[in-house]
Write an enzyme that holds these catalytic residues in place. Structure first.
Site, PDB file in Angstrom:
ATOM      1  N   ARG A  31       0.849  -1.196   0.000  1.00  0.00           N
ATOM      2  CA  ARG A  31       0.000   0.000   0.000  1.00  0.00           C
ATOM      3  C   ARG A  31       0.882   1.243   0.000  1.00  0.00           C
ATOM      4  O   ARG A  31       1.815   1.341   0.784  1.00  0.00           O
ATOM      5  CB  ARG A  31      -0.893  -0.007   1.242  1.00  0.00           C
ATOM      6  CG  ARG A  31      -1.989   1.051   1.245  1.00  0.00           C
ATOM      7  CD  ARG A  31      -3.342   0.552   0.856  1.00  0.00           C
ATOM      8  NE  ARG A  31      -3.777  -0.753   1.290  1.00  0.00           N
ATOM      9  CZ  ARG A  31      -4.848  -0.957   2.050  1.00  0.00           C
ATOM     10  NH1 ARG A  31      -5.526   0.057   2.535  1.00  0.00           N
ATOM     11  NH2 ARG A  31      -5.240  -2.186   2.316  1.00  0.00           N
TER      12      ARG A  31
ATOM     13  N   SER B 237      -8.335  -0.132  -1.226  1.00  0.00           N
ATOM     14  CA  SER B 237      -9.513  -0.234  -0.375  1.00  0.00           C
ATOM     15  C   SER B 237     -10.165   1.134  -0.168  1.00  0.00           C
ATOM     16  O   SER B 237     -10.595   1.770  -1.119  1.00  0.00           O
ATOM     17  CB  SER B 237      -9.139  -0.900   0.953  1.00  0.00           C
ATOM     18  OG  SER B 237     -10.261  -1.124   1.750  1.00  0.00           O
ATOM     19  N   HIS B 238     -10.179   1.613   1.088  1.00  0.00           N
ATOM     20  CA  HIS B 238     -10.857   2.858   1.422  1.00  0.00           C
ATOM     21  C   HIS B 238      -9.921   4.061   1.402  1.00  0.00           C
ATOM     22  O   HIS B 238     -10.361   5.177   1.669  1.00  0.00           O
ATOM     23  CB  HIS B 238     -11.474   2.744   2.816  1.00  0.00           C
ATOM     24  CG  HIS B 238     -10.447   2.522   3.880  1.00  0.00           C
ATOM     25  ND1 HIS B 238      -9.943   1.278   4.157  1.00  0.00           N
ATOM     26  CD2 HIS B 238      -9.810   3.385   4.714  1.00  0.00           C
ATOM     27  CE1 HIS B 238      -9.053   1.379   5.125  1.00  0.00           C
ATOM     28  NE2 HIS B 238      -8.946   2.644   5.483  1.00  0.00           N
TER      29      HIS B 238
ATOM     30  N   LYS C 264      -3.286  -6.748  -2.729  1.00  0.00           N
ATOM     31  CA  LYS C 264      -3.585  -7.796  -1.761  1.00  0.00           C
ATOM     32  C   LYS C 264      -3.272  -9.129  -2.425  1.00  0.00           C
ATOM     33  O   LYS C 264      -3.837  -9.449  -3.480  1.00  0.00           O
ATOM     34  CB  LYS C 264      -5.059  -7.736  -1.327  1.00  0.00           C
ATOM     35  CG  LYS C 264      -5.419  -6.458  -0.579  1.00  0.00           C
ATOM     36  CD  LYS C 264      -6.870  -6.448  -0.159  1.00  0.00           C
ATOM     37  CE  LYS C 264      -7.206  -5.179   0.628  1.00  0.00           C
ATOM     38  NZ  LYS C 264      -8.629  -5.151   1.069  1.00  0.00           N
TER      39      LYS C 264
ATOM     40  N   ASP D 146     -17.197  -0.553   1.250  1.00  0.00           N
ATOM     41  CA  ASP D 146     -15.973   0.231   1.110  1.00  0.00           C
ATOM     42  C   ASP D 146     -15.488   0.167  -0.337  1.00  0.00           C
ATOM     43  O   ASP D 146     -16.153  -0.416  -1.203  1.00  0.00           O
ATOM     44  CB  ASP D 146     -14.909  -0.211   2.110  1.00  0.00           C
ATOM     45  CG  ASP D 146     -14.353  -1.599   1.837  1.00  0.00           C
ATOM     46  OD1 ASP D 146     -14.998  -2.365   1.085  1.00  0.00           O
ATOM     47  OD2 ASP D 146     -13.278  -1.929   2.376  1.00  0.00           O
TER      48      ASP D 146
ATOM     49  N   ASP E 152     -13.210  -1.362  -2.162  1.00  0.00           N
ATOM     50  CA  ASP E 152     -13.030  -2.625  -2.877  1.00  0.00           C
ATOM     51  C   ASP E 152     -14.108  -3.640  -2.525  1.00  0.00           C
ATOM     52  O   ASP E 152     -14.024  -4.799  -2.940  1.00  0.00           O
ATOM     53  CB  ASP E 152     -11.634  -3.202  -2.634  1.00  0.00           C
ATOM     54  CG  ASP E 152     -11.347  -3.494  -1.164  1.00  0.00           C
ATOM     55  OD1 ASP E 152     -11.972  -2.851  -0.302  1.00  0.00           O
ATOM     56  OD2 ASP E 152     -10.484  -4.340  -0.882  1.00  0.00           O
TER      57      ASP E 152
ATOM     58  N   ASP F   8     -14.983  -5.369  -0.013  1.00  0.00           N
ATOM     59  CA  ASP F   8     -14.816  -6.561   0.808  1.00  0.00           C
ATOM     60  C   ASP F   8     -15.385  -6.352   2.210  1.00  0.00           C
ATOM     61  O   ASP F   8     -15.489  -7.295   2.986  1.00  0.00           O
ATOM     62  CB  ASP F   8     -13.354  -7.014   0.872  1.00  0.00           C
ATOM     63  CG  ASP F   8     -12.425  -5.985   1.502  1.00  0.00           C
ATOM     64  OD1 ASP F   8     -12.837  -4.818   1.677  1.00  0.00           O
ATOM     65  OD2 ASP F   8     -11.265  -6.342   1.796  1.00  0.00           O
ATOM     66  N   ARG F   9     -15.762  -5.097   2.535  1.00  0.00           N
ATOM     67  CA  ARG F   9     -16.406  -4.805   3.814  1.00  0.00           C
ATOM     68  C   ARG F   9     -17.792  -4.222   3.557  1.00  0.00           C
ATOM     69  O   ARG F   9     -18.017  -3.543   2.560  1.00  0.00           O
ATOM     70  CB  ARG F   9     -15.597  -3.783   4.618  1.00  0.00           C
ATOM     71  CG  ARG F   9     -14.291  -4.324   5.173  1.00  0.00           C
ATOM     72  CD  ARG F   9     -13.666  -3.314   6.105  1.00  0.00           C
ATOM     73  NE  ARG F   9     -13.280  -2.080   5.438  1.00  0.00           N
ATOM     74  CZ  ARG F   9     -13.212  -0.892   6.018  1.00  0.00           C
ATOM     75  NH1 ARG F   9     -13.558  -0.757   7.291  1.00  0.00           N
ATOM     76  NH2 ARG F   9     -12.819   0.161   5.346  1.00  0.00           N
TER      77      ARG F   9
ATOM     78  N   HIS G  83     -15.183  -6.740   8.526  1.00  0.00           N
ATOM     79  CA  HIS G  83     -14.717  -7.847   7.688  1.00  0.00           C
ATOM     80  C   HIS G  83     -15.377  -9.114   8.191  1.00  0.00           C
ATOM     81  O   HIS G  83     -15.359  -9.399   9.396  1.00  0.00           O
ATOM     82  CB  HIS G  83     -13.201  -7.997   7.788  1.00  0.00           C
ATOM     83  CG  HIS G  83     -12.421  -7.008   6.984  1.00  0.00           C
ATOM     84  ND1 HIS G  83     -12.272  -7.109   5.615  1.00  0.00           N
ATOM     85  CD2 HIS G  83     -11.746  -5.900   7.349  1.00  0.00           C
ATOM     86  CE1 HIS G  83     -11.529  -6.107   5.180  1.00  0.00           C
ATOM     87  NE2 HIS G  83     -11.203  -5.350   6.211  1.00  0.00           N
TER      88      HIS G  83
END
Length: 455
Positions: free
Chosen positions: A16, A104-105, A114, A245, A247, A249-250, A332
């Site tokens: 990241r 992500s966020h 990832k 979020d 991507d 995933d949440r 998550h």
């Protein structure tokens, strides 16, 4: 970019950093080669699947990464635009290692990777990421690739949606009106396909893919980013709201009143549903989830197992215990039926099913899962995290507290209150989470600890 030290971007769980200041296509190419070399030498992998989010830098970075993978004689399957859980689906269903390009966020100038092994098994600092960093920094290999690799494209969105719909059948629920805030992230790409044709009236907010995030940050844990969703739920008379979020995933949930439902309550709700299938009893929860979670798991015949914060720890513990489900305070949610990976979409579908299979509103349905008052995560910028933490511990030693250092400092008090104080892996921050039997006690404890942290 002649970077020889990648410690600033290769973190505990992923890659990241700011593009192009901290990393660029050259770095992505080197990381791709290193990852391909890792999976080829340790397991004989001959292919890696990639996917990417909607950020402007994601396509060039993923293509450069692919060049690095190809250079080590490993094929690349490009899944194209996708959510992170779509990438996990790809790595699981194709049984190949994977790489998801997303930050992500994080704000628009960031991007990241990832990584996972075949079957969506995690790659973290202690499970390969340190080796990837070392090899990418060196950028030279003794082994000559034994084969000429190739790149192919494969659209997996429909297969991903079909898999989720087999896991949670929503076809027979009562009609529900649901507002979905995609935050201009990947939920805008996946939600229409996954939820198409079901008894759901979906009201979309910010489904346009835009990696500059023109409406609000795609981080639903920040209350400021829920305001639009809350207003829309009330305005539309919706049964609930879902916020994903960047991507996807949440997922974060708000009830029919526009009030947030804590991720701990969602963890408990989904755990009860998974336990009811009778195919396992172990449920993983990290140490910051509400104490209501292990209580409710036990009440429904399950065995709660507490672990550190972070997806690599959750996934490792799920594999060790063969857990059916795992949840974190950060929204998550992990499923054994989804290769032990986290998927906001599947968690959202469980909530829709739980609501649609009975007649009560969501606020009543989830009331039983929220037993205590919680502060949520509060960040404080500090110069000496270890010193501040030690000062807090010393102050509470006289209160008859019990101490636990599994992840940061957890302090249990005789009245049932507790708090956790832990340092960020990447920033000069201390993160505080407090829970107590009621709001007044929670606020008192929160303010006392913050006073010491910020002194």
């Amino acid at each position: 970019m002649a970077v020889t030290d990648l410690s600033a971007i290769i973190k505990a769980y992923d890659v990241r950093g700011v593009v192009p200041d901290q990393w660029d296509e050259d770095v992505a190419r080197r990381i791709g080669a290193a990852f391909a070399e890792l999976v080829a030498t340790e397991s004989g992998a001959t292919a890696v699947v990639t996917a990417h989010d909607m950020r402007p830098s994601s396509v060039p970075l993923s293509r450069a990464f692919a060049e690095g993978v190809l250079s080590r004689g490993v094929d690349v399957v490009e899944a194209g635009l996708g959510s992170t859980d779509l990438l996990y689906f790809a790595a699981g269903s194709l049984d190949v290692p994977g790489a998801m390009f997303t930050a992500s966020h994080n704000p628009a100038q960031y991007n990241g990777i990832k990584l996972c092994r075949a079957g969506a098994a995690p790659v973290g600092q202690e499970s390969g990421l340190a080796t990837v960093r070392e090899w990418a920094e060196r950028d030279s290999y003794d082994r000559q690739p034994a084969r000429t690799a190739e790149i192919t494209q494969r659209d997996l969105l429909t297969a991903y949606a079909e898999h989720l719909r087999r896991l949670v059948d929503l076809s027979g629920i009562r009609p529900l009106r649901v507002v979905v805030d995609a935050g201009n992230g990947m939920g805008g790409h996946t939600v229409p396909v996954v939820l198409a044709g079901l008894p759901l009236d979906v009201v979309p907010l910010y489904f346009e893919l835009d990696g500059t995030f023109p409406n609000h940050e795609a981080n639903p844990l920040d209350p400021a980013n829920l305001v639009d969703l809350q207003e829309a739920v009330r305005r539309e008379g919706a049964d609930l709201g879902l916020a994903f979020d960047g991507d996807a995933d949440r997922v974060f949930v708000v009830d029919e009143r526009g009030e947030p439902v804590s991720p701990s309550a969602i963890t408990a709700l989904v755990a009860v549903r998974e336990l009811a299938k009778g195919r396992g009893t172990t449920v993983i929860h990290n140490l910051i989830t509400s104490r209501a979670v292990p209580e409710i798991v036990r009440e429904h015949g399950g065995e709660p197992v507490r672990t550190r914060v972070g997806h690599s720890f959750i996934k490792a513990e799920m594999a060790r215990t063969d857990a059916v489900f795992g949840g974190e305070h950060s929204a998550h949610y992990y499923f054994r039926d989804f290769w032990r990976a986290d998927t906001g979409m599947l968690a959202a579908m469980h909530v829709l099913a739980a609501l649609g299979e009975q007649s009560r509103p969501l606020s009543e349905l989830t009331a039983a899962y929220g037993r205590y008052a919680a502060s949520g995560e509060i960040n404080s910028t500090v110069a000496d995290a270890a010193g501040r933490t030690a000062a807090v511990r010393e102050a509470f030693e006289a209160d008859g507290a019990a101490f636990d250092e599994l992840d940061g400092l957890t302090v249990d008090l005789p009245d049932g209150s507790w708090f956790n104080l832990r340092a960020s892996n990447t920033e000069p921050l201390l993160r505080l989470n407090v829970e107590a039997p009621d709001e007044a006690r929670m606020a008192q404890l929160r303010d006392r600890v913050l006073g010491m942290v910020r002194a």
